[in-house]
Design an enzyme around this catalytic site. Structure first.
Site, PDB file in Angstrom:
ATOM      1  CE1 TYR A 150      -4.332  -1.456   0.805  1.00  0.00           C
ATOM      2  CE2 TYR A 150      -3.257  -3.009   0.727  1.00  0.00           C
ATOM      3  CZ  TYR A 150      -4.183  -2.191   0.799  1.00  0.00           C
ATOM      4  OH  TYR A 150      -5.051  -3.104   0.587  1.00  0.00           O
ATOM      5  CE  LYS A 220       1.134 -17.776   2.024  1.00  0.00           C
ATOM      6  NZ  LYS A 220       0.972 -19.209   2.227  1.00  0.00           N
ATOM      7  CG  ASP A 321      -2.083 -19.793   4.158  1.00  0.00           C
ATOM      8  OD1 ASP A 321      -1.551 -19.289   4.766  1.00  0.00           O
ATOM      9  OD2 ASP A 321      -1.678 -20.792   3.399  1.00  0.00           O
ATOM     10  CG  ASP A 345      -8.175  -4.104   2.912  1.00  0.00           C
ATOM     11  OD1 ASP A 345      -8.828  -3.541   2.958  1.00  0.00           O
ATOM     12  OD2 ASP A 345      -7.064  -3.604   1.580  1.00  0.00           O
TER      13      ASP A 345
END
Length: 457
Positions: A150, A220, A321, A345
């Site tokens: 972002y 992640k 995930d 987000d």
């Protein structure tokens, strides 16, 4: 009413009885939901403090309204007002797709360095939900707001800059993993130690102040080892170095519990419990694990052992995930989540869907160091519903509740929660809930606000 300014001194907000709070009503449905929301805020403050406190609302411009009036999507006067008055609130804003105009929400966060996007997710009894047990969800998300992809460092396919960057990566850094270099666009994902640790510090301070049980660092890092993996590592480092007497990591808890259950357990036995694949490891790795166990026992068993660690704030981590799956299947295992920008987000909206959708999901963008904060609707502008007095104003109303709590006006905030709860329990709701509830009474946007006020008493 003269302007009274909220200030920050000695890490605490100083809030006058009549603070000036800038607001952006927003685009599309913004004016509808703002009118309803402001009426709720003013009623809650009046009822809570019997006239001794009152907000002086100051409208500032951004989005379509600003562009129509000033030919500027985000006038400098708006930024000046938010900097001066410290705390503000906004409705949804339109950002044109393409054309070089960046998301106004992102620009506001970055210009004011609002590094925390704080999203509480909790179910109100009676709200329609797609899951069986929405009451099990009570999660606060701390999303890093200033870094990650972002940051907006992007280079378009075919541009001179992207060609230069791809050439540099391939020729100077021996990068050979860009599958289609001739047509690729590139983005850069900055993740810093400072950015990570100020976010994690805010999450830990919040969790300790609110007596929460755990913080999960969501990442992640198994794939992006030097960005998201470092986020995890820096988060643990901050927790251990700065909050040693108040926290325990999940891995430490296993080692301490093994020692509690069998006081004469050997270092190697403990290591085998912690690492089930211990016997398959190399000798060097076994020595490393045993050293880790020994250091933890020597350093903190006297302060955290004998069950004491169970009363400490638990710091753990989870792959992104897997987290998406587990917030559905076992949400009680999550309390406070600290995560990077993109993960946050996605996760915020996915969790919001379980408790009624983003139409009733609040959010705040906060700098806990300077005190600056902008609370906001978490949904879009829904232009097809503009000026119809139809949509649910809950997102802005509950964001205002967050704002009131942030400035220490807890009594007014509590009244808003009471009013929202009462209106929903009475099944007097807007169309989004009405179509999913039996025997509900359909209310306009403005009427739902009135129902909230009625249920404050």
């Amino acid at each position: 009413m003269t302007n009274q300014i909220i200030t920050m001194k000695n890490k605490k907000l100083n809030v006058p009885n009549n603070p000036t709070i800038p607001f952006i009503e927003g685009d599309g449905i913004g004016p509808d939901i703002w009118r309803s929301s402001q009426k709720v805020f003013d009623a809650a403050v009046k009822l809570a403090y019997l006239g001794s406190k009152k907000i002086n609302w100051l409208e500032v411009l951004a989005g379509e309204k600003a562009f129509r009036k000033t030919k500027n999507w985000l006038p400098e006067k708006t930024l000046i007002a938010f900097r001066k008055y410290l705390v503000g609130i906004k409705g949804p804003l339109t950002t044109p797709i393409g054309g070089g105009v960046r998301s106004l929400n992102v620009v506001l966060r970055q210009m004011l360095d609002l590094y925390v996007c704080q999203r509480p997710v909790k179910w109100f009894k009676g709200v329609p939900s797609p899951v069986k047990y929405p009451e099990n969800i009570d999660i606060i998300i701390f999303r890093e707001n200033s870094e990650d992809i972002y940051a907006g460092i992007e280079f378009a396919s075919g541009s001179k800059n992207v060609k230069k960057l791809i050439s540099f990566l391939c020729e100077n850094l021996n990068v050979n993993k860009i599958r289609f270099p001739e047509t690729s666009s590139l983005g850069i994902k900055p993740v810093s130690k400072q950015g990570t640790q100020r976010l994690v510090k805010a999450a830990i301070d919040f969790a300790l102040a609110k007596n929460r049980k755990s913080i999960t660092l969501v990442h992640k890092g198994n794939i992006m080892k030097f960005t998201e993996g470092s986020f995890r590592d820096w988060g643990y480092e901050l927790a251990i170095n700065d909050y040693r007497d108040k926290v325990v990591t999940e891995r430490e808890s296993w080692i301490l519990n093994n020692k509690d259950c069998k006081h004469n357990i050997t270092i190697e036995e403990n290591a085998k419990f912690v690492e089930p694949g211990y016997d398959l490891m190399t000798l060097e790795k076994q020595i490393e694990i045993c050293k880790e166990v020994e250091v933890i026992i020597n350093n903190i068993y006297s302060s955290h052992g004998h069950g004491v660690f169970r009363n400490k704030l638990l710091i753990k981590d989870a792959i992104a995930d897997i987290t998406f799956q587990q917030v559905l299947t076992r949400p009680k295992e999550f309390d406070v989540i600290a995560t990077l920008n993109l993960n946050g987000d996605y996760l915020s909206d996915a969790l919001a869907a379980q408790v009624g959708g983003i139409g009733i999901a609040p959010g705040g963008n906060i700098n806990y160091i300077t005190g600056h904060a902008i609370f906001e609707a978490t949904h879009g502008t829904a232009p097809k519903y503009a000026n119809l007095d139809k949509v649910n104003p809950g997102s802005v109303i509950l964001s205002g509740e967050m704002m009131l709590r942030y400035i220490g006006w807890f009594e007014a905030a509590d009244l808003i929660i009471k009013g929202v709860t009462g209106a929903i329990n009475a099944k007097t709701v807007t169309y989004d809930f009405h179509r999913m509830m039996s025997n509900a009474r359909l209310k306009k946007c403005s009427e739902f606000g009135d129902e909230i006020i009625k249920n404050m008493n």
